[in-house]
Every structure is written in C-alpha cells, then in structure tokens.
Design an enzyme around this catalytic site. Structure first.
Site, PDB file in Angstrom:
ATOM      1  N   HIS A  48      24.638  62.206  42.956  1.00 45.88           N
ATOM      2  CA  HIS A  48      25.115  60.984  42.304  1.00 45.88           C
ATOM      3  C   HIS A  48      25.899  60.175  43.324  1.00 45.88           C
ATOM      4  O   HIS A  48      26.905  60.639  43.846  1.00 45.88           O
ATOM      5  CB  HIS A  48      25.995  61.343  41.108  1.00 45.88           C
ATOM      6  CG  HIS A  48      25.273  62.207  40.114  1.00 45.88           C
ATOM      7  ND1 HIS A  48      25.214  63.576  40.245  1.00 45.88           N
ATOM      8  CD2 HIS A  48      24.554  61.896  39.015  1.00 45.88           C
ATOM      9  CE1 HIS A  48      24.493  64.071  39.247  1.00 45.88           C
ATOM     10  NE2 HIS A  48      24.078  63.078  38.488  1.00 45.88           N
ATOM     11  N   LEU A  49      25.397  58.964  43.614  1.00 44.94           N
ATOM     12  CA  LEU A  49      26.041  58.127  44.632  1.00 44.94           C
ATOM     13  C   LEU A  49      26.920  57.046  44.014  1.00 44.94           C
ATOM     14  O   LEU A  49      27.619  56.343  44.714  1.00 44.94           O
ATOM     15  CB  LEU A  49      24.986  57.509  45.548  1.00 44.94           C
ATOM     16  CG  LEU A  49      24.133  58.533  46.322  1.00 44.94           C
ATOM     17  CD1 LEU A  49      23.160  57.822  47.255  1.00 44.94           C
ATOM     18  CD2 LEU A  49      25.009  59.485  47.122  1.00 44.94           C
ATOM     19  N   ARG A  50      26.859  56.903  42.696  1.00 39.86           N
ATOM     20  CA  ARG A  50      27.797  56.071  41.920  1.00 39.86           C
ATOM     21  C   ARG A  50      27.680  54.572  42.142  1.00 39.86           C
ATOM     22  O   ARG A  50      28.433  53.820  41.543  1.00 39.86           O
ATOM     23  CB  ARG A  50      29.249  56.496  42.179  1.00 39.86           C
ATOM     24  CG  ARG A  50      29.552  57.947  41.844  1.00 39.86           C
ATOM     25  CD  ARG A  50      29.421  58.237  40.371  1.00 39.86           C
ATOM     26  NE  ARG A  50      29.844  59.608  40.064  1.00 39.86           N
ATOM     27  CZ  ARG A  50      29.185  60.414  39.247  1.00 39.86           C
ATOM     28  NH1 ARG A  50      28.072  60.008  38.659  1.00 39.86           N
ATOM     29  NH2 ARG A  50      29.629  61.630  39.001  1.00 39.86           N
ATOM     30  N   ASP A 138      18.499  61.492  34.321  1.00 42.38           N
ATOM     31  CA  ASP A 138      19.699  62.059  34.942  1.00 42.38           C
ATOM     32  C   ASP A 138      20.273  63.177  34.084  1.00 42.38           C
ATOM     33  O   ASP A 138      19.559  64.095  33.704  1.00 42.38           O
ATOM     34  CB  ASP A 138      20.711  60.918  35.178  1.00 42.38           C
ATOM     35  CG  ASP A 138      21.790  61.279  36.196  1.00 42.38           C
ATOM     36  OD1 ASP A 138      21.879  62.450  36.576  1.00 42.38           O
ATOM     37  OD2 ASP A 138      22.542  60.375  36.617  1.00 42.38           O
ATOM     38  N   HIS A 165      16.622  67.013  32.701  1.00 41.86           N
ATOM     39  CA  HIS A 165      17.779  67.868  32.416  1.00 41.86           C
ATOM     40  C   HIS A 165      17.474  68.501  31.061  1.00 41.86           C
ATOM     41  O   HIS A 165      17.506  67.815  30.038  1.00 41.86           O
ATOM     42  CB  HIS A 165      19.050  67.020  32.374  1.00 41.86           C
ATOM     43  CG  HIS A 165      20.232  67.685  31.742  1.00 41.86           C
ATOM     44  ND1 HIS A 165      21.107  68.460  32.450  1.00 41.86           N
ATOM     45  CD2 HIS A 165      20.663  67.710  30.469  1.00 41.86           C
ATOM     46  CE1 HIS A 165      22.045  68.928  31.625  1.00 41.86           C
ATOM     47  NE2 HIS A 165      21.801  68.483  30.413  1.00 41.86           N
ATOM     48  N   HIS A 218      18.792  71.555  37.760  1.00 38.51           N
ATOM     49  CA  HIS A 218      19.982  72.430  37.684  1.00 38.51           C
ATOM     50  C   HIS A 218      19.979  73.455  36.543  1.00 38.51           C
ATOM     51  O   HIS A 218      20.792  73.390  35.635  1.00 38.51           O
ATOM     52  CB  HIS A 218      21.286  71.615  37.701  1.00 38.51           C
ATOM     53  CG  HIS A 218      21.459  70.526  36.696  1.00 38.51           C
ATOM     54  ND1 HIS A 218      22.262  69.452  36.940  1.00 38.51           N
ATOM     55  CD2 HIS A 218      20.965  70.346  35.448  1.00 38.51           C
ATOM     56  CE1 HIS A 218      22.251  68.647  35.892  1.00 38.51           C
ATOM     57  NE2 HIS A 218      21.481  69.187  34.987  1.00 38.51           N
ATOM     58  N   ASP A 291      23.703  68.467  43.495  1.00 35.77           N
ATOM     59  CA  ASP A 291      24.278  67.940  42.252  1.00 35.77           C
ATOM     60  C   ASP A 291      25.668  67.328  42.498  1.00 35.77           C
ATOM     61  O   ASP A 291      26.545  67.358  41.636  1.00 35.77           O
ATOM     62  CB  ASP A 291      24.355  69.012  41.158  1.00 35.77           C
ATOM     63  CG  ASP A 291      23.978  68.448  39.792  1.00 35.77           C
ATOM     64  OD1 ASP A 291      23.818  67.220  39.686  1.00 35.77           O
ATOM     65  OD2 ASP A 291      23.850  69.241  38.835  1.00 35.77           O
ATOM     66  N   HIS A 295      34.071  62.098  41.378  1.00 33.34           N
ATOM     67  CA  HIS A 295      34.917  61.437  40.382  1.00 33.34           C
ATOM     68  C   HIS A 295      36.265  61.154  41.021  1.00 33.34           C
ATOM     69  O   HIS A 295      36.765  61.977  41.789  1.00 33.34           O
ATOM     70  CB  HIS A 295      35.134  62.329  39.160  1.00 33.34           C
ATOM     71  CG  HIS A 295      33.898  62.527  38.337  1.00 33.34           C
ATOM     72  ND1 HIS A 295      33.329  61.521  37.601  1.00 33.34           N
ATOM     73  CD2 HIS A 295      33.118  63.619  38.153  1.00 33.34           C
ATOM     74  CE1 HIS A 295      32.240  61.992  36.988  1.00 33.34           C
ATOM     75  NE2 HIS A 295      32.090  63.253  37.302  1.00 33.34           N
TER      76      HIS A 295
END
Lengths: 405, 315
Positions: A48-50, A138, A165, A218, A291, A295
């Site tokens: 996750h590169l946000r 995602d 997922h 995952h 993964d 944050h």
C-alpha cells in the site's frame, strides 16, 4: 557494467569476468560484497503506497524508495487509495508520477469493482491498457459470489489477473484479531478461521467454474493452504501469497494490546504459522508479499480495536525472513523463489522475471530499525528499535542502480 | 503490608494470591471506616483522583468517588457527556491533557478492551481499570472476593458458578481469573452463543449448557446481567426463553451447598436472570457487594497511591 566481487548467485546465471566478478549490464559500478547473495530482482505482489489520499502515511516517492531499500525491484501497489484506483486516467497519472522516482518499479493494480463497492465491474481493459497488472478490491473481499464469477469471466476475456482478499465479511464483522484463547482472554472480538477458509473454498470453486486465474492474497490459516494445494493438484489456476508477518508472528504477540500487531487478516495460532511456513517451503504458497501498510502515528496510537490495521514491512521483510532461514523455519531457496520467480509467475511475466532486475542481499549486515533508518514515512512496525541482521545492499531495476546501501 | 506488583491495577493477571489477600485484608479495615459516624480518614489528603468514565455507570463511579473522598483525596469526575471527548479528542490527547493536571490516579471505564493499558502507557500516575470493554473489571472481582470471604470465611476451595452472558462480560473474565488463581473450582453456564468456544481453555474453568450441574453443591452463584441488545445480535431469541432455560428458580437454589450465597454485579433484571422474588432471598449478598465495593476501592487507592511512589517515564 556493474561488477560485483565476492557474491554468489542464487537463482541467476550471470557471466563472471576473469577477476571472478558477476557482471550485470547497466550502470557503471564495481563493488565488493563478500558472502552476499545475488538474486533476481525481488517482486512484491502486495503493498500500500497510500497515494493518492493518504500522503502523510506514504507516497509514491517514499514508498518506492523504501521498497528499493528493502530489496524490492518491483512493487504491486494496491488500489485501495482515496479515491480508489478504479479508472485508467488515475492509473496513468500514478504511473507518470512513479516513473520520476528513483526506486522500485511501480506495478499498479486496479479495482475489481467501481469504488471497491462490490457492485459494478471496473473498465478492466482500460485499466490494463493504462498499466495495471491485475485487478483487486484490495482489503475488501468481493463477497458476492455471483459478482466474483462475472468479474473473473470478464477479466479472463482480457487475460487479467484477479486478486482476492478471501473473507466472509458477515462472519468477521467487528473482529480485530484471531478467535481463540488469546482473544477470549483479552476481551477482543475474534475472527474465526472459517471466515477465511470458507471464502477460500468458495472462491476456488468460482475460479474453477470460470477457468480464470485467481490469486488469493495474504492467507493466514493452515486450512486455506491445504485447499489451495488440493486445487492446484486438480489443475485449478489458483495461486496465493503470505505476508512475512504471518510467517513470523502469532496471535500471542498481540500481548498487552500492542496495536502494531493489529493486522488483517489477523495473526493466528502457532499451528497456522507453521503450516504457512511449510506452504512456502513446499511451494504451495507462490509468493511472500510484504503487505506493507503504512499508517501515521495517530492512526496507531490508539486502543487496539480502534487502531488502523496493518504494519509497514518493505524494509523489514528481508531481515524477518532471513531470521526464519537462520533458525531453520524456512528454506533459503524457497524464500528466494517466493520473492522472485514465484510472484513473477503469478503476474504472468515472460521468462518468469524482469530480465534486467537484480537484488544483492547481505544476510549478515546488522542494522537497527528506527525512524531515522527507515525510508518509509511511517514507523508502524513492532520491529522499531530492534537490531536486525540482513539487508539489501544493492537494488537494480533494468540495469539501473535504484538503491545502494 | 505487601506491596502491589504494579503501580496500576489493569487486570487480575499479575496479582498473586498474597496480593489479593493483602487487598482484602486492607479492605476489612476500610469497611470499618465506612461504618463510623465520621466516615473519613486523612490518608490521601492532598492526592487527586480523576474518574474518567466513557460509559455511564452511576454505581461504579459513585463507589470510586466515595472511596476517594473517604480517604480525603480530591476526586474529580470527567464524564464523556461534559468533555471534549465527545468532540472526538483521541484517548492519547486526553492522556496528555490529564498528565498536565498532575493527578495521582486516574480511574478509567472505557468501552474498548485494553483502553486502560493504553492510558497507563501514556501516564505517569496510577491507572485503575473500572471496566474495559469485554476484558476486565478487576475491582468488581476483588469486591466479589471480599464479599465471598466475608460470608463464607474463605476464598479458596469453593465451587463457584457464574451464569449468563459470559462472552461479553468483563465481570465474568475478572472473576474467573481471580477465583481460579485463588484455588477455586469455577463453572460457567449459559447458552453456547454466550460462552466463547475457547473460554474453558483461556481461563481454566468448566463450561455447562445446563444450570443443574453448575449449581449442584455450589458455594457461590454469580448471576450476570443479560443485556437487551443481545437479542438483536442473534445471540438470544427472547428474554422469556432465557428466563425459562437459564433463569435461576427456587428449586435450583435448593441444589446449592447449605451456606451458599448469591451474587449479582447489578443492576439486576428481576424475572430474567432470577425469579423476581428470589432477588431478595436471604442468600443474596447484592447489598453487601455494594458496601464491599467502597471498601475494596479505598484499599486499592491507599495501596496504589497512599505511600510515596516513584513516578515512571511516560511514553
């Protein structure tokens, strides 16, 4: 030409010059790296590169640089940004911005459904033409089996990989860790294994129904690995990955509500962890994906259940896995495969790799995980403050050095 | 006096039997204070106790407030409705704000399991858990233990049955932790929707689907409040069916050991957990529990902040 002295090759077969140096086409660089491993450029199937939307946590620049520092030559970026990457125009903008970063190669995933709402399909052909390597919603499962069927059929029309997922959201609603004695003791709502395993079983059936390619992201349960193994034996086009966290930790690590261990899917029992390790060692699990889930402090500095789920892992994946190789839990060849050829196969890359990508790993390099040493903008990892061993010392993308320690 | 192992009381884990005994012994002395004409001692003069309540609980908050005041501490109540917490202030920022007020103890009740642990990591002062989510309510377990010891003369070697919504109950968890640690035979009983599959393993207790085996020769019966919201969560079809299958009747009480006692953390649903008139049965110790609550909380405040305590660095 890049000349590396003293290293040996694992999974590559490059020419060696008269001085014994490994030769790589590309930048001009000569270095000694005694005892280091030269491996095909590592590929991260899931991170996750946000960007866009949560740049204080990470952006394309910091994320791709952190990935390169962790040894990843390529990173598959999940589309669960704000807004989600569900159309070709956004994909093109992101690719354009990522191309300016000296870091890992950017491989975006697009959404499977518009806005990841699980209602209407995205324009998958347009996403692919814009640069997406697959579609996924995602961290949100496409929970409606009829919709998943149509998404897989439509994706297969254009030879697009579907990543899912796998989870039954009704069974895991409101849960924050694995359901077991530890969740009972801590008074935290637990997600039973069945929430994942039943979804894995169902989604495999749908993949077989459609004949499409399904990648299960995952996995956290031993029983899920068993289902994938059986499906593969039947010839189903199903692949899967596991995160380094699920290979290293268990639900007991939640300890006294350490919010760094609040992740999705949750950390499970030692038996599950051991089954995942066996799955990597025997090749049932195709890939180890970081993964990486950055944050900001404020999102993690909260009581356990209200902390944002996920941990960063670009730069800690190698030391975590190397420690598991060191203690005999994982086989070295299996790990290298799961970080290179394995994910390349999942992505359907010709020749099972990006030919000009390499990673040089020093398994003994000691360093301390700290806010200063991490390239990521975020520091939400239980490894913070710990001294670890093992790091990428050189990451090469298409012959170009994008990271050197 | 035996020192407590930590400057906080977050859960029963970490308390050894000798700590529990020390708290109960100390509470005996404070029970006597509450029965005096002048119910106040100067023990904690100059100390500040903040009650931080994120859930409404008049009885627990009042009990803590009385405990602090009878020890001459300054007790201040912060409740969610009257503070910036409602405006979305994070618990971290609240902790930093409290820190600046230099309290000696913060008593916290919070709907999230682990919130007191979080607060303790960010505060220098003592943190006392007054109930967190489904996790723990250690002062309730201690006051129950006090009531049991006072009634039966001991707090070990007893058969204890805990009935009702075990799954969502911090009272059940803390009681199971304390009572098993003290060497009692603990049984839990309720429909399987209200007892997690791993509860026996987690706490070393025995679970039952029927009241009879749990109550047979039990020395202590602890009834838990059934919350109406469980009906909407498909955990119970109706209160009527619960009362019919898991409500305690007079016939069931006759199965108990001769001197058995009945406890309830309150407030009681007469006619649900227990037949309406049985709530006033001579075996009921509900009002003793309330009285014990103040004494036990006085003992804890005294033991945690009464002596000069070295402060720790917050993180």
């Amino acid at each position: 030409m890049i000349r590396i002295h003293g290293a040996y090759q694992l999974g590559t077969s490059l020419e060696i010059d008269e001085a014994g140096a490994i030769l790589i086409e590309g930048d001009d660089l000569e270095l000694r790296a005694d005892g280091a491993w030269l491996v095909p450029g590592l590929i991260d199937l899931r991170a996750h590169l946000r960007e866009p939307g949560d740049e204080p946590a990470e952006d394309l620049e910091s994320g791709l640089q952190a990935a390169a520092a962790g040894g990843f030559a390529s990173v598959c970026a999940m589309p669960g940004t704000r807004p989600p990457n569900d159309d070709g125009a956004l994909t093109e903008i992101l690719c354009h911005r990522a191309a300016k970063v000296r870091g890992a190669r950017f491989l975006p995933f697009g959404c499977m459904t518009q806005g990841m709402r699980g209602e209407e399909l995205t324009q998958m052909e347009e996403l692919k033409a814009a640069g997406c390597v697959g579609v996924t919603d995602d961290h949100r499962p496409v929970a409606d089996p009829a919709l998943l069927r149509r998404a897989m059929e439509y994706a297969e029309t254009f030879d697009i990989l579907v990543m899912q997922h796998a989870e039954l959201p009704e069974l895991s609603a409101g849960t924050v860790m694995h359901e077991g004695p530890n969740s009972v003791r801590l008074g935290l709502r637990g997600s039973p294994r069945a929430a994942e395993v039943a979804a894995v079983a169902r989604d495999i059936q749908i993949a077989e129904l459609t004949g499409g390619r399904l990648h299960l992201a995952h996995l956290s349960c031993g029983a899920s690995v068993e289902l994938v193994k059986n499906a593969k034996e039947r010839g189903a086009r199903v692949t899967c990955d596991v995160s380094p966290h699920h290979l290293a930790y268990t639900d007991a690590d939640v300890g006294a509500y350490d919010s760094n261990f609040r992740i999705v899917p949750p950390l499970r029992s030692p038996e599950d962890r051991d089954a995942l390790r066996r799955g990597v060692n025997d090749g049932t699990i195709d890939a180890i994906a970081s993964d990486h889930a950055p944050h900001p402090d404020i999102a993690k500095r909260r009581p356990f259940a209200s902390a944002a789920p996920g941990m960063i892992s670009f730069e800690t994946t190698l030391p975590v896995l190397l420690a598991l190789i060191e203690d005999g839990s994982l086989r070295r060849e299996a790990v290298v495969r799961a970080l290179s050829v394995g994910p390349a196969r999942v992505l359907g890359l010709p020749g099972e790799r990006f030919a000009g990508d390499f990673t040089l790993i020093d398994p003994r390099c000691a360093w301390t995980v700290s806010r200063e040493s991490l390239r990521s903008k975020s520091a939400n990892t239980p490894m913070l403050g710990r001294e670890v061993r093992g790091a990428a010392i050189l990451t090469i993308v298409e012959g170009q050095v994008v990271f050197q320690r | 006096m035996s020192q407590l192992p930590s400057r906080d009381l977050l859960e029963i884990d970490g308390l050894e039997p000798q700590h529990v005994t020390a708290i109960l012994d100390s509470a005996e002395a404070f029970l006597e204070v509450s029965r005096r004409p002048v119910r106040k001692v100067p023990t904690l003069r100059g100390k500040t106790v903040i009650n931080l309540f994120y859930e409404n609980s008049t009885r627990t908050r009042t009990s803590f407030e009385l405990a602090a005041k009878r020890l001459s501490a300054d007790a201040v109540n912060m409740s969610v409705a009257t503070s910036s917490i409602k405006k979305g202030e994070s618990l971290y920022d609240t902790a930093k704000t409290l820190e600046a007020m230099h309290p000696d103890a913060v008593v916290i009740r919070h709907p999230e399991s682990g919130a007191p642990h979080f607060l303790a990591r960010h505060l220098r002062c003592a943190v006392i858990n007054a109930g967190d989510g489904m996790h723990a309510h250690p002062t309730q377990a201690l006051l129950d233990a006090f009531t049991i010891r006072k009634s039966l003369g001991r707090i070990s070697g007893l058969k204890v049955a805990i009935c009702g919504d075990i799954a969502h109950s911090r009272v059940a968890r803390s009681n199971c932790a304390l009572l098993t640690r003290m060497g009692n035979d603990v049984h839990v009983v309720g429909p399987r929707t209200l007892i997690p599959p791993d509860f026996e393993k987690a706490f070393g207790v025995t679970a039952h689907d029927r009241l009879e085996p749990a109550l047979q020769d039990a020395d202590v019966v602890m009834l838990l409040r059934i919350q109406r919201e469980r009906l909407g969560e498909a955990l119970l079809p109706s209160l009527r069916e619960y009362a019919r299958t898991f409500g305690v009747s007079r016939a069931l009480l006759d199965r108990l050991a001769p001197n058995a006692i009945v406890l309830h953390p309150g407030p009681m649903n007469r006619g649900v957990e227990i037949e309406p008139e049985l709530a006033d049965d001579k075996r009921s110790r509900v009002l003793d529990q309330v009285e014990a609550g103040v004494a036990v909380r006085m003992a804890l405040l005294y033991m945690l902040i009464g002596e000069s305590q070295s402060s720790r660095a917050p993180t």
